[in-house]
Enzyme design. Structure first.
Site: not given
Ligand SMILES: [Zn+2]
Length: 433
Positions: A56, A60, A90, A177, A281, A308, A312
């Site tokens: 995970h 980016r 994502n 998720h 999250n 995860d 950012h």
């Molecule tokens: Zn997630």
């Protein structure tokens, strides 16, 4: 090449001979002097583990190269002892077609400091309306086996059922998720005493637990594989324990930060109250949740530690709490946090760490060349780790493009000394090669 004086899984000191990217011999330390022309790496008694595998990671790229790229993200991974990462879907564009997953896979080949395995989106555009081209992604050069809308939940039960049915054809897995969106509208942090005092909208544990329970039942119903991302509550652990006791093919991961940090940091911390560095999250939960997650990782109810890693840029993180992006970087501190939370507490030994951070994630991702024991014939994917030092976390030294770590200024144990990818050093003496 000969890697001298290392302790495999913390055992007796040995020398590891590497030839053609494979482990060619493991002999007691000093028993076999190096031959002329051997490259010698001095292990100085470091613990040797199989190269870590992350299920995970947010790299980016494409789309948010200001936060991270395949190059910087895999440099960060190598610094953390990883030899393979799964790159979450994502991105922008979303990795929901064979074209995009092949693009990420090619970037990994060209610029990667570790193997990059793209995760495919479950639904088109992560929008939760229509299944993406799962089969085409599985058949592509990227050979995708893990599918996830991570960042969003596949909340439609019919779509989730279809995805679970579809991936059976190629032994894939849906990584969910788990977040019931109707229970987390506007949620800012864990729902509990702290959120009540701070007046922030709470994120109830049931929003995660309800989806996990539903998905375990769906996976059992269609006879498919389910993986649960970043489990964060004690109740989720109980549901997983129940599902596993039924013999269902359900696996789960926990992040390093959910093994160490709690929601009261939002109220009071070394970096002040309401510091968005702690906004993530799923949210940081309570001490009781942390204890349950640690126990579950120790007894195998939770199979895997996954970072995860969510880079950012400063402007998305250093803003007021409600506007700040959710997520933390994690690749370069994962092993240290796991040592602090699991090894120093006596809950896991180094064999256990190797299982949860290398063998199990490689098995779930169906990666044949990763996660193998350090023995003759295995690919020389190796991390050398010195658990005896304690150092202050300095984000300015990260290889990641982003600095959003909750551990800044904290003293954590251990240091990655070297990482080898199929015998080729990617990190030596703690520095990128
Ligand atoms: Zn997630």
């Amino acid at each position: 090449m000969i890697i001298r004086n290392v302790r495999i899984l913390g055992g007796e000191p040995v020398d590891i001979r590497v030839e053609n990217g494979l482990i060619a011999a493991v002999t007691p330390a000093g028993a076999q002097p190096p031959a002329a022309g051997d490259q010698v790496v001095e292990g100085q008694g470091a613990v040797a583990l199989p190269g870590l595998v992350d299920l995970h990671t947010h790299l980016r790229e494409p789309g948010r190269e200001d936060a991270e790229t395949v190059q910087t993200g895999t440099q960060s991974a190598a610094r953390g002892g990883y030899t393979a990462v799964h790159a979450m879907a994502n991105t922008s564009p979303v990795a929901d077609t064979a074209g995009v997953v092949e693009q990420v896979w090619r970037l990994g080949h060209e610029f990667g400091h570790c193997d990059v395995h793209p995760v495919g989106a479950v639904t088109v555009g992560l929008e939760g309306r229509q299944l993406a081209e799962l089969g085409a992604m599985a058949d592509s050069a990227a050979r995708v086996r893990v599918f996830s809308d991570d960042g969003k939940c596949v909340d439609d039960a019919v779509l989730m059922r279809r995805a679970l049915e579809y991936v059976k054809a190629f032994d894939g897995v849906v990584a969910q998720h788990a977040q019931e969106p109707r229970l987390t509208g506007g949620a800012q942090m864990n729902e509990g005493q702290v959120s009540g005092r701070l007046g922030l909208t709470g994120w109830p544990a049931v929003a995660e637990e309800a989806i996990i329970a539903r998905d375990c039942l769906l996976a059992a119903h269609v006879g498919s594989r389910l993986h649960v991302c970043h489990v964060s509550t004690a109740g989720s652990v109980e549901i997983l324990r129940w599902a596993k006791s039924k013999g269902w093919d359900v696996t789960a991961e926990v992040t390093p930060h959910h093994l160490l940090l709690t929601d009261d940091l939002v109220e009071e911390s070394p970096v002040g109250a309401y510091n968005p560095i702690y906004k993530v999250n799923p949210p940081l939960r309570t001490r009781a949740d942390v204890e349950a997650l640690r126990e579950a990782l120790a007894d195998g109810t939770i199979d895997v530690v996954a970072t995860d890693h969510a880079p950012h840029p400063v402007e998305d993180k250093e803003t007021e709490w409600s506007a700040a992006a959710m997520g933390m970087v994690g690749l370069e501190t994962a092993l240290s946090v796991v040592q602090e939370a699991m090894v120093e507490t006596g809950l896991l030994d180094w064999a256990g760490v190797a299982d949860r951070m290398s063998a199990a994630p490689a098995r779930i991702g169906r990666l044949s060349g990763q996660g193998q024991p350090l023995q003759v014939g295995s690919p020389a994917n190796i991390v050398l780790y010195d658990p005896s030092v304690r150092t202050e976390v300095d984000p300015s030294a990260f290889a990641s493009k982003s600095r959003n770590t909750p551990y800044e200024g904290m003293t954590l144990p251990g240091r990655v000394v070297a990482t080898f990818l199929r015998g080729k050093p990617t990190v030596l003496e703690g520095k990128l090669v």
